[in-house]
Write an enzyme that holds these catalytic residues in place. Structure first.
Site, PDB file in Angstrom:
ATOM      1  N   ARG A  13       0.839  -1.201   0.000  1.00  0.00           N
ATOM      2  CA  ARG A  13       0.000   0.000   0.000  1.00  0.00           C
ATOM      3  C   ARG A  13       0.877   1.255   0.000  1.00  0.00           C
ATOM      4  O   ARG A  13       1.749   1.424   0.846  1.00  0.00           O
ATOM      5  CB  ARG A  13      -0.910   0.018   1.220  1.00  0.00           C
ATOM      6  CG  ARG A  13      -1.979   1.118   1.162  1.00  0.00           C
ATOM      7  CD  ARG A  13      -2.908   1.057   2.371  1.00  0.00           C
ATOM      8  NE  ARG A  13      -3.514  -0.256   2.522  1.00  0.00           N
ATOM      9  CZ  ARG A  13      -4.576  -0.685   1.837  1.00  0.00           C
ATOM     10  NH1 ARG A  13      -5.139   0.110   0.930  1.00  0.00           N
ATOM     11  NH2 ARG A  13      -5.069  -1.893   2.055  1.00  0.00           N
ATOM     12  N   GLU A  36       0.208  -7.807  -3.977  1.00  0.00           N
ATOM     13  CA  GLU A  36      -0.884  -6.927  -4.387  1.00  0.00           C
ATOM     14  C   GLU A  36      -0.501  -5.469  -4.172  1.00  0.00           C
ATOM     15  O   GLU A  36       0.186  -5.123  -3.215  1.00  0.00           O
ATOM     16  CB  GLU A  36      -2.172  -7.219  -3.617  1.00  0.00           C
ATOM     17  CG  GLU A  36      -2.091  -6.927  -2.133  1.00  0.00           C
ATOM     18  CD  GLU A  36      -3.436  -6.618  -1.488  1.00  0.00           C
ATOM     19  OE1 GLU A  36      -3.953  -5.515  -1.701  1.00  0.00           O
ATOM     20  OE2 GLU A  36      -3.936  -7.487  -0.763  1.00  0.00           O
ATOM     21  N   THR A  65      -7.950  -3.823  -2.598  1.00  0.00           N
ATOM     22  CA  THR A  65      -8.991  -2.800  -2.430  1.00  0.00           C
ATOM     23  C   THR A  65      -9.759  -2.606  -3.736  1.00  0.00           C
ATOM     24  O   THR A  65     -10.046  -1.489  -4.162  1.00  0.00           O
ATOM     25  CB  THR A  65      -8.414  -1.466  -1.913  1.00  0.00           C
ATOM     26  OG1 THR A  65      -7.394  -1.731  -0.933  1.00  0.00           O
ATOM     27  CG2 THR A  65      -9.499  -0.628  -1.230  1.00  0.00           C
ATOM     28  N   LYS A 125     -10.366 -13.852   3.217  1.00  0.00           N
ATOM     29  CA  LYS A 125      -9.521 -13.250   4.258  1.00  0.00           C
ATOM     30  C   LYS A 125     -10.414 -12.616   5.314  1.00  0.00           C
ATOM     31  O   LYS A 125     -11.327 -11.853   5.002  1.00  0.00           O
ATOM     32  CB  LYS A 125      -8.569 -12.220   3.650  1.00  0.00           C
ATOM     33  CG  LYS A 125      -9.248 -10.973   3.082  1.00  0.00           C
ATOM     34  CD  LYS A 125      -8.208  -9.977   2.578  1.00  0.00           C
ATOM     35  CE  LYS A 125      -8.784  -8.576   2.506  1.00  0.00           C
ATOM     36  NZ  LYS A 125      -7.838  -7.590   1.942  1.00  0.00           N
ATOM     37  N   GLY A 155      -3.053  -6.753  11.340  1.00  0.00           N
ATOM     38  CA  GLY A 155      -2.410  -6.961  12.631  1.00  0.00           C
ATOM     39  C   GLY A 155      -1.546  -8.195  12.728  1.00  0.00           C
ATOM     40  O   GLY A 155      -1.149  -8.590  13.831  1.00  0.00           O
ATOM     41  N   GLY A 175       0.391  -6.296   5.769  1.00  0.00           N
ATOM     42  CA  GLY A 175       0.377  -4.893   5.399  1.00  0.00           C
ATOM     43  C   GLY A 175       1.539  -4.124   5.981  1.00  0.00           C
ATOM     44  O   GLY A 175       2.701  -4.336   5.613  1.00  0.00           O
ATOM     45  N   SER A 176       1.244  -3.242   6.931  1.00  0.00           N
ATOM     46  CA  SER A 176       2.256  -2.298   7.413  1.00  0.00           C
ATOM     47  C   SER A 176       3.407  -2.954   8.167  1.00  0.00           C
ATOM     48  O   SER A 176       4.479  -2.356   8.303  1.00  0.00           O
ATOM     49  CB  SER A 176       1.599  -1.240   8.303  1.00  0.00           C
ATOM     50  OG  SER A 176       0.953  -1.840   9.408  1.00  0.00           O
TER      51      SER A 176
END
Length: 204
Positions: A13, A36, A65, A125, A155, A175-176
């Site tokens: 992202r 992705e 997304t 998911k 998370g 993700g992050s």
């Protein structure tokens, strides 16, 4: 759908086309098979097209997304085979499957999970997984088909990955804790290696 050797989705992202190939190279070196680029990233379609052109033979490339027909149309036009959504939209899933895409569909409740499966989702998911906790998925998997590819997203870290897998998840979206906009490609490689090592340890 054949299970992935490393069932972890790299979520890039905020990445830009200028840097996406360098970061993806590290992900592939760590063993990642799914990448992705969320559609709220700068010039996301250009990034997806670059990834598909350079690495499409080595990994499942796609967009995340994907929440409407316009984004799905752009993904199909890119030639990349993976659609990832944060929500359950049976009509969008059906369109994606008709176009031959692999689908990773966001859901939370049992009703959403079953609706996604009935529409043809390849992977479901649970998002956001950390808020729901591991007790939730233990209850959820008890009513799902044994073949369900259920991934945890939101998370998930190298330190807690094993706990979520033991509870019933088959994989995870990262993700992050894997990629934050602005980090170096070397950081991405190191984080990817930590996640891959955590997966191997949990699967041993």
């Amino acid at each position: 759908m054949q299970p992935y050797k490393l069932p972890l989705v790299a979520i890039l992202r905020g990445i830009t086309p200028e840097e996406v190939l360098e970061h993806a190279s590290g992900l592939l070196a760590a063993g990642f098979e799914m990448i992705e680029v969320p559609t709220n990233s700068p010039r996301w379609q250009e990034s997806v097209e670059l990834l598909q052109r350079h690495y499409g033979s080595k990994a499942h490339i796609g967009a995340g997304t994907v929440i409407d027909d316009a984004k799905l149309d752009a993904l199909i036009a890119s030639g990349a085979p993976l659609m990832v959504t944060p929500n359950t939209n049976p009509m969008l899933i059906s369109r994606a499957k008709a176009a031959g895409l692999t689908t990773c569909i966001g859901a939370m409740t049992p009703s959403e999970v079953f609706a996604a499966l009935e529409a043809g989702a390849d992977i479901v998911k649970v998002f956001p997984a950390a808020i729901m906790g591991v007790a939730y998925v233990r209850a959820l998997v008890s009513v799902l088909p044994k073949t369900t590819q259920l991934y945890a997203v939101g998370g998930i870290t190298p330190d807690n990955l094993a706990e979520y897998l033991a509870a019933g998840y088959r994989g995870a979206g990262l993700g992050s804790d894997l990629y934050r906009a602005g980090q170096t490609a070397e950081e991405t490689l190191q984080k990817a290696q930590r996640f891959a090592a955590a997966w191997r340890a949990a699967s041993a």
